[in-house]
Write a protein that holds these residues in place. Sequence first.
Motif, PDB file in Angstrom:
ATOM      1  N   TRP A 102       0.828  -1.210   0.000  1.00 62.30           N
ATOM      2  CA  TRP A 102       0.000   0.000   0.000  1.00 62.30           C
ATOM      3  C   TRP A 102       0.866   1.266   0.000  1.00 62.30           C
ATOM      4  O   TRP A 102       0.542   2.252  -0.667  1.00 62.30           O
ATOM      5  N   ILE A 103       1.972   1.257   0.749  1.00 61.25           N
ATOM      6  CA  ILE A 103       2.861   2.418   0.775  1.00 61.25           C
ATOM      7  C   ILE A 103       3.430   2.688  -0.615  1.00 61.25           C
ATOM      8  O   ILE A 103       3.490   3.848  -1.075  1.00 61.25           O
ATOM      9  N   LEU A 104       3.844   1.637  -1.311  1.00 56.16           N
ATOM     10  CA  LEU A 104       4.349   1.823  -2.673  1.00 56.16           C
ATOM     11  C   LEU A 104       3.258   2.377  -3.585  1.00 56.16           C
ATOM     12  O   LEU A 104       3.535   3.252  -4.433  1.00 56.16           O
ATOM     13  N   LEU A 108      -9.974   9.245  -0.552  1.00 52.27           N
ATOM     14  CA  LEU A 108      -9.886   9.515   0.884  1.00 52.27           C
ATOM     15  C   LEU A 108     -10.109   8.262   1.719  1.00 52.27           C
ATOM     16  O   LEU A 108      -9.346   7.976   2.652  1.00 52.27           O
ATOM     17  N   ASP A 109     -11.175   7.511   1.427  1.00 47.80           N
ATOM     18  CA  ASP A 109     -11.469   6.324   2.239  1.00 47.80           C
ATOM     19  C   ASP A 109     -10.377   5.263   2.098  1.00 47.80           C
ATOM     20  O   ASP A 109      -9.972   4.634   3.083  1.00 47.80           O
ATOM     21  N   LEU A 110      -9.886   5.052   0.890  1.00 49.79           N
ATOM     22  CA  LEU A 110      -8.812   4.088   0.683  1.00 49.79           C
ATOM     23  C   LEU A 110      -7.547   4.512   1.411  1.00 49.79           C
ATOM     24  O   LEU A 110      -6.852   3.682   2.026  1.00 49.79           O
ATOM     25  N   THR A 111      -7.236   5.799   1.378  1.00 48.42           N
ATOM     26  CA  THR A 111      -6.046   6.292   2.062  1.00 48.42           C
ATOM     27  C   THR A 111      -6.175   6.130   3.567  1.00 48.42           C
ATOM     28  O   THR A 111      -5.222   5.715   4.247  1.00 48.42           O
ATOM     29  N   ARG A 112      -7.348   6.446   4.103  1.00 46.82           N
ATOM     30  CA  ARG A 112      -7.539   6.284   5.548  1.00 46.82           C
ATOM     31  C   ARG A 112      -7.404   4.818   5.963  1.00 46.82           C
ATOM     32  O   ARG A 112      -6.781   4.507   6.983  1.00 46.82           O
ATOM     33  N   CYS A 113      -7.998   3.924   5.198  1.00 49.11           N
ATOM     34  CA  CYS A 113      -7.891   2.500   5.531  1.00 49.11           C
ATOM     35  C   CYS A 113      -6.442   2.020   5.422  1.00 49.11           C
ATOM     36  O   CYS A 113      -5.967   1.245   6.268  1.00 49.11           O
ATOM     37  N   GLY A 114      -5.711   2.479   4.406  1.00 46.37           N
ATOM     38  CA  GLY A 114      -4.321   2.081   4.262  1.00 46.37           C
ATOM     39  C   GLY A 114      -3.451   2.599   5.388  1.00 46.37           C
ATOM     40  O   GLY A 114      -2.609   1.859   5.931  1.00 46.37           O
ATOM     41  N   LEU A 115      -3.651   3.857   5.773  1.00 43.11           N
ATOM     42  CA  LEU A 115      -2.872   4.413   6.879  1.00 43.11           C
ATOM     43  C   LEU A 115      -3.194   3.709   8.188  1.00 43.11           C
ATOM     44  O   LEU A 115      -2.288   3.383   8.979  1.00 43.11           O
ATOM     45  N   MET A 116      -4.470   3.465   8.436  1.00 47.90           N
ATOM     46  CA  MET A 116      -4.837   2.808   9.685  1.00 47.90           C
ATOM     47  C   MET A 116      -4.346   1.356   9.720  1.00 47.90           C
ATOM     48  O   MET A 116      -3.946   0.857  10.773  1.00 47.90           O
ATOM     49  N   PHE A 117      -4.346   0.672   8.578  1.00 46.75           N
ATOM     50  CA  PHE A 117      -3.806  -0.682   8.538  1.00 46.75           C
ATOM     51  C   PHE A 117      -2.298  -0.672   8.802  1.00 46.75           C
ATOM     52  O   PHE A 117      -1.768  -1.573   9.471  1.00 46.75           O
ATOM     53  N   THR A 118      -1.600   0.322   8.283  1.00 48.49           N
ATOM     54  CA  THR A 118      -0.165   0.435   8.547  1.00 48.49           C
ATOM     55  C   THR A 118       0.101   0.729  10.014  1.00 48.49           C
ATOM     56  O   THR A 118       1.068   0.203  10.605  1.00 48.49           O
ATOM     57  N   ILE A 119      -0.741   1.559  10.636  1.00 50.18           N
ATOM     58  CA  ILE A 119      -0.626   1.793  12.083  1.00 50.18           C
ATOM     59  C   ILE A 119      -0.802   0.492  12.847  1.00 50.18           C
ATOM     60  O   ILE A 119      -0.054   0.178  13.775  1.00 50.18           O
TER      61      ILE A 119
END
Length: 563
Positions: free
Chosen positions: A76-78, A166-177
């Motif tokens: 996801w980061i890539l 926005l929703d995809l980015t939030r889910c990706g960031l929260m999954f990385t957390i």
Amino acid sequence: MSEELPTGPKESPPAPRAGPREVWKKGGRLLSVLLSVNVLLLACTLISGGAFNKVAVYDTDVFALLTAMMLLAGLWILFYLLRTVRSPDSVPYRDSHAGPIWLRGGLVLFGICTLVMDVFKTGYYSSFFECQSAIKILHPLTQAVFVIVQTYFLWVSAKDCIHTHLDLTRCGLMFTITTNLAIWMAAVVDESVHQAHSHSDSNSSTSHTRLALDLERAGSAVGGDCSCNTAVCQIFQQGYFYLYPFNIEYSLFASTMLYVMWKNVGRLLASSTHGHSHTPSPVSLFRETFFAGPVLGLMLFVVGLAVLIIYEVQVSEERGRAQQALVIYYSFTIVCLGLMTLVSLSGSVIYRFDRRAMDHHKNPTRTLDVALLMGAALGQYAISYYSIVAVVVGTPRDLLAALNLAHALLMIAQQTFQNVFIIESLHRGPPGAEPHPTPPKEPCHGLTFTNLDALHALPACPPTPRLVGPNPAGPQEAVGSIVAPRSPWKRRCLKDIALFLLPCNVILWIMSAFGTRPHFSNTVEVDFYGYSLWAAIVNICLPFGIFYRMHAVSSLVEVYVLS
């Protein structure tokens, strides 16, 4: 000079190219939080279950889950990096308060130490590859790649306020957390098991030995034919255990920076330069202080390192030497905590005379810093209160018990007053933010001109540098000379306080993170609560106390800058 940004509660709408404004921001946040909570609970269940021999969860299951999570988060980061490179308009704003240079520098430092730990861990499991699962070698290699990718991502994107997907980015960031928190919990459990083994080896009690056997399968112990007998294998094993504190801090630092990015998704700012970050120059680091704070702090740091070495050498020897090591340890920490309490209280008193205005701007970074300081302090509070009850109610009442009681009381007082000082400092405006009752446009005083009509054509006086008038010794030489303003005594004292508290928190972090466990060497709490209950209390609460020290260091750097 650039125009001053508006300070009202409303923020300007985004640029037209940033896309339509989000209708309901909390909906996307709720979706990402629900995803992370479920994944985190699954990870916590496997990690905690794999720490006990009676539970049919193997350490290979834990490694497989963590490896899969790191691979997904890295992909996801890539994707995020490629998307922002191909679409620069997706990040119309950047939060200048997020990801300061000292926080990113600390992340890089802890990331490098984590990479070294992964090398040691790979070498350790490779020493008996023929009787180990391949996932145990794949896990540290995957973690090394994940650390490199995530560190680069946070270095370049920590300030982003993204406005696409926005929703995809939030889910990706929260999954990385969630991935970082799972790595943190696995490291804490593994280190706690290692400490339990070390303590049980030096104690012949049956209950202690039985607990060590229950904890034998936490990933650090190997049984059967997979014995670590060679010198190289033992070096790798001891090396990666000593580097665990850096891995723990890296995961927590990354989690805090990712959380700020999550809060900034879809955020609207008045300008891309909203809120100027103040970075101290190396020249002014000690010029604006009285030298007393940093010198005394460095002295305590050096003395603390000597106390740590003495403690580690003597605490494992006979009882008389161990008690002497505990007396030295408690004496040093009591002096250090007492000075830190007085200094923090002095800083709060100085703020009563400071005229700087309070900063009421919306700042997710500051809000998170305050929440982490208050939340992480609860861990050490809990240990201290348990110790107070054990010393007051239990026996014996000797010198060691008195020192333990004083240490627990001062720990509570020090963290309380330090939190008050740091939080009040973070809410103060930057230097030069004193409230002015007069209008902003004021005539410039203290200037000497040949033509007085030129005075009316001048703009308002800039804040720095200031021009001084004629000097009695030489009027012609003083006209138009520029003098750098000196900080008032209040600012210099606040900088001294921050530079004193900073090395003190560092040495207290080092002593707690690298093996000083007076909670077990001093048998007052163990005899009062029993080893199993007291070990659970310490192993749950102490990681939060260790994180508090390092997070306080990061906050004190910002306090110094804002002073």
